[in-house]
Design a protein around this motif. Sequence first.
Motif, mmCIF file in Angstrom:
data_model
loop_
_atom_site.group_PDB
_atom_site.id
_atom_site.type_symbol
_atom_site.label_atom_id
_atom_site.label_comp_id
_atom_site.label_asym_id
_atom_site.label_seq_id
_atom_site.Cartn_x
_atom_site.Cartn_y
_atom_site.Cartn_z
ATOM 1 N N ALA A 15 0.237 23.030 47.469
ATOM 2 C CA ALA A 15 -0.244 24.306 48.018
ATOM 3 C C ALA A 15 0.757 25.005 48.935
ATOM 4 O O ALA A 15 0.725 26.227 49.042
ATOM 5 C CB ALA A 15 -1.557 24.090 48.777
ATOM 6 N N GLU A 22 5.367 24.676 56.638
ATOM 7 C CA GLU A 22 4.054 24.502 57.273
ATOM 8 C C GLU A 22 3.390 23.189 56.895
ATOM 9 O O GLU A 22 2.488 22.723 57.600
ATOM 10 C CB GLU A 22 3.101 25.630 56.847
ATOM 11 N N LEU A 73 -5.111 23.055 59.358
ATOM 12 C CA LEU A 73 -4.500 23.383 58.068
ATOM 13 C C LEU A 73 -5.599 23.595 57.039
ATOM 14 O O LEU A 73 -6.629 22.911 57.085
ATOM 15 C CB LEU A 73 -3.657 22.209 57.551
ATOM 16 N N ILE A 74 -5.341 24.508 56.104
ATOM 17 C CA ILE A 74 -6.229 24.637 54.945
ATOM 18 C C ILE A 74 -5.342 24.915 53.744
ATOM 19 O O ILE A 74 -4.362 25.663 53.855
ATOM 20 C CB ILE A 74 -7.294 25.740 55.169
ATOM 21 N N VAL A 76 -5.349 25.208 49.191
ATOM 22 C CA VAL A 76 -6.007 25.159 47.879
ATOM 23 C C VAL A 76 -4.913 25.157 46.820
ATOM 24 O O VAL A 76 -3.899 25.865 46.960
ATOM 25 C CB VAL A 76 -6.961 26.374 47.700
ATOM 26 N N ARG A 81 -6.799 29.192 43.119
ATOM 27 C CA ARG A 81 -7.024 30.149 44.209
ATOM 28 C C ARG A 81 -7.826 31.360 43.741
ATOM 29 O O ARG A 81 -7.880 31.648 42.546
ATOM 30 C CB ARG A 81 -5.684 30.617 44.784
ATOM 31 N N GLY A 84 -12.908 31.348 45.688
ATOM 32 C CA GLY A 84 -13.842 31.084 46.784
ATOM 33 C C GLY A 84 -13.773 29.681 47.371
ATOM 34 O O GLY A 84 -14.602 29.316 48.203
ATOM 35 N N ILE A 85 -12.782 28.897 46.941
ATOM 36 C CA ILE A 85 -12.702 27.516 47.462
ATOM 37 C C ILE A 85 -12.317 27.526 48.950
ATOM 38 O O ILE A 85 -12.907 26.798 49.764
ATOM 39 C CB ILE A 85 -11.710 26.675 46.635
ATOM 40 N N ARG A 87 -12.863 29.916 51.088
ATOM 41 C CA ARG A 87 -14.041 30.409 51.806
ATOM 42 C C ARG A 87 -15.087 29.298 51.970
ATOM 43 O O ARG A 87 -15.671 29.129 53.043
ATOM 44 C CB ARG A 87 -14.639 31.555 50.980
ATOM 45 N N ASN A 113 1.437 35.455 56.920
ATOM 46 C CA ASN A 113 0.685 34.660 55.938
ATOM 47 C C ASN A 113 -0.473 35.478 55.365
ATOM 48 O O ASN A 113 -1.326 35.965 56.100
ATOM 49 C CB ASN A 113 0.134 33.380 56.586
ATOM 50 N N PRO A 114 -0.510 35.635 54.014
ATOM 51 C CA PRO A 114 -1.599 36.409 53.413
ATOM 52 C C PRO A 114 -2.971 35.786 53.653
ATOM 53 O O PRO A 114 -3.992 36.444 53.430
ATOM 54 C CB PRO A 114 -1.254 36.437 51.918
ATOM 55 N N ALA A 115 -3.003 34.539 54.119
ATOM 56 C CA ALA A 115 -4.291 33.906 54.442
ATOM 57 C C ALA A 115 -5.033 34.694 55.522
ATOM 58 O O ALA A 115 -6.239 34.511 55.710
ATOM 59 C CB ALA A 115 -4.073 32.467 54.904
ATOM 60 N N SER A 117 -6.130 37.605 55.358
ATOM 61 C CA SER A 117 -7.289 38.310 54.768
ATOM 62 C C SER A 117 -8.480 37.382 54.623
ATOM 63 O O SER A 117 -9.618 37.799 54.801
ATOM 64 C CB SER A 117 -7.002 38.912 53.391
ATOM 65 N N SER A 121 -11.932 37.991 56.638
ATOM 66 C CA SER A 121 -13.179 38.145 55.876
ATOM 67 C C SER A 121 -14.197 37.083 56.275
ATOM 68 O O SER A 121 -15.381 37.219 56.000
ATOM 69 C CB SER A 121 -12.913 38.108 54.371
HETATM 70 C C1 COA Z 1 -5.152 30.501 52.083
HETATM 71 C C2 COA Z 1 -5.760 29.700 50.916
HETATM 72 C C3 COA Z 1 -6.290 28.367 51.441
HETATM 73 C C4 COA Z 1 -6.936 30.543 50.344
HETATM 74 O O1 COA Z 1 -7.600 29.754 49.373
HETATM 75 P P1 COA Z 1 -8.486 30.429 48.205
HETATM 76 O O2 COA Z 1 -9.340 29.366 47.625
HETATM 77 O O3 COA Z 1 -7.619 31.201 47.295
HETATM 78 O O4 COA Z 1 -9.383 31.446 49.053
HETATM 79 P P2 COA Z 1 -10.669 32.219 48.520
HETATM 80 O O5 COA Z 1 -10.672 32.296 47.034
HETATM 81 O O6 COA Z 1 -11.868 31.627 49.175
HETATM 82 O O7 COA Z 1 -10.373 33.668 49.107
HETATM 83 C C5 COA Z 1 -11.281 34.330 49.903
HETATM 84 C C6 COA Z 1 -10.708 35.691 50.322
HETATM 85 O O8 COA Z 1 -9.530 35.556 51.079
HETATM 86 C C7 COA Z 1 -8.572 36.545 50.708
HETATM 87 N N1 COA Z 1 -7.352 35.853 50.301
HETATM 88 C C8 COA Z 1 -7.191 34.527 50.172
HETATM 89 N N2 COA Z 1 -5.923 34.244 49.866
HETATM 90 C C9 COA Z 1 -5.269 35.396 49.782
HETATM 91 C C10 COA Z 1 -3.938 35.768 49.468
HETATM 92 N N3 COA Z 1 -3.011 34.865 49.171
HETATM 93 N N4 COA Z 1 -3.612 37.064 49.487
HETATM 94 C C11 COA Z 1 -4.543 38.005 49.781
HETATM 95 N N5 COA Z 1 -5.830 37.719 50.057
HETATM 96 C C12 COA Z 1 -6.181 36.436 50.061
HETATM 97 C C13 COA Z 1 -9.183 37.383 49.661
HETATM 98 O O9 COA Z 1 -9.645 38.542 50.332
HETATM 99 C C14 COA Z 1 -10.353 36.581 49.165
HETATM 100 O O10 COA Z 1 -11.454 37.388 48.964
HETATM 101 P P3 COA Z 1 -11.845 37.887 47.484
HETATM 102 O O11 COA Z 1 -12.018 36.649 46.660
HETATM 103 O O12 COA Z 1 -13.105 38.632 47.735
HETATM 104 O O13 COA Z 1 -10.703 38.739 47.016
HETATM 105 C C15 COA Z 1 -4.721 29.500 49.784
HETATM 106 O O14 COA Z 1 -4.159 30.744 49.450
HETATM 107 C C16 COA Z 1 -3.595 28.529 50.147
HETATM 108 O O15 COA Z 1 -3.721 27.319 49.947
HETATM 109 N N6 COA Z 1 -2.457 29.064 50.642
HETATM 110 C C17 COA Z 1 -1.270 28.246 50.935
HETATM 111 C C18 COA Z 1 -1.470 27.403 52.148
HETATM 112 C C19 COA Z 1 -1.664 28.248 53.387
HETATM 113 O O16 COA Z 1 -0.904 29.142 53.675
HETATM 114 N N7 COA Z 1 -2.737 27.953 54.152
HETATM 115 C C20 COA Z 1 -3.085 28.704 55.336
HETATM 116 C C21 COA Z 1 -2.279 28.303 56.526
HETATM 117 S S1 COA Z 1 -2.645 26.666 57.079
#
Ligand code: COA
Length: 151
Positions: A15, A22, A73-74, A76, A81, A84-85, A87, A113-115, A117, A121
């Motif tokens: 991921a 990170e 940390l989180i 997926v 991705r 909704g995982i 979320r 970090n795009p996270a 959003s 949310s």
């Molecule tokens: C951040 C992360 C955990 C999100 O996981 P995910 O399962 O894709 O998240 P969700 O499907 O539940 O997304 C929920 C909402 O978040 C937003 N979102 C999540 N990731 C996003 C991204 N990369 N870019 C833009 N929006 C994003 C969206 O608005 C989404 O809503 P929508 O489904 O209505 O469009 C995943 O992208 C990841 O593992 N990233 C790399 C690791 C990281 O940077 N973690 C965070 C820092 S520790």
Amino acid sequence: MKDDLDRIMDVMDAAFDPAWAEAWNRRQVSDSLALPHTHYLLAGPDGEPLAEEGDAAGFALTRFAPGEEELLLIGVRPHLRGKGIGRALLARAFTEARGRGAERMFLEMRDNNPAASLYRSMGFEPIGRRKAYYRLPSGQFLDAITFGRDL
Ligand SMILES: CC(C)(COP(=O)(O)OP(=O)(O)OC[C@H]1O[C@@H](n2cnc3c(N)ncnc32)[C@H](O)[C@@H]1OP(=O)(O)O)[C@@H](O)C(=O)NCCC(=O)NCCS
């Protein structure tokens, strides 16, 4: 046979982009989980709590302190991705943290970090900025943004 540490590390390796440095290594995760107030959640491919067997689609690590919980940390898996995982993991983390008596949740992330959003949310708001807090492998510096949310 895989244990939960293996499952977390499999997702960690898939991921996190090494460019941001990170990801935690196995030792960092196992040391942190040996502490009494660090907790983990594993999700299956539909965001549901993971059954005993099988690989995880995502994980979250959190740490409780009196009155508050920190999301450490989180992650997926990339191909799962946007379903909704993330979320679902956060929603479960809120419930578990409330059960431990936390009234607020905090997290810190690199500025770009795009996270963000996902966090917004899910009710988080930016509450602080640490200038040039992260130093990337490229030598570049990035601010850290702190988000907080009432539970
Ligand atoms: C951040 C992360 C955990 C999100 O996981 P995910 O399962 O894709 O998240 P969700 O499907 O539940 O997304 C929920 C909402 O978040 C937003 N979102 C999540 N990731 C996003 C991204 N990369 N870019 C833009 N929006 C994003 C969206 O608005 C989404 O809503 P929508 O489904 O209505 O469009 C995943 O992208 C990841 O593992 N990233 C790399 C690791 C990281 O940077 N973690 C965070 C820092 S520790």
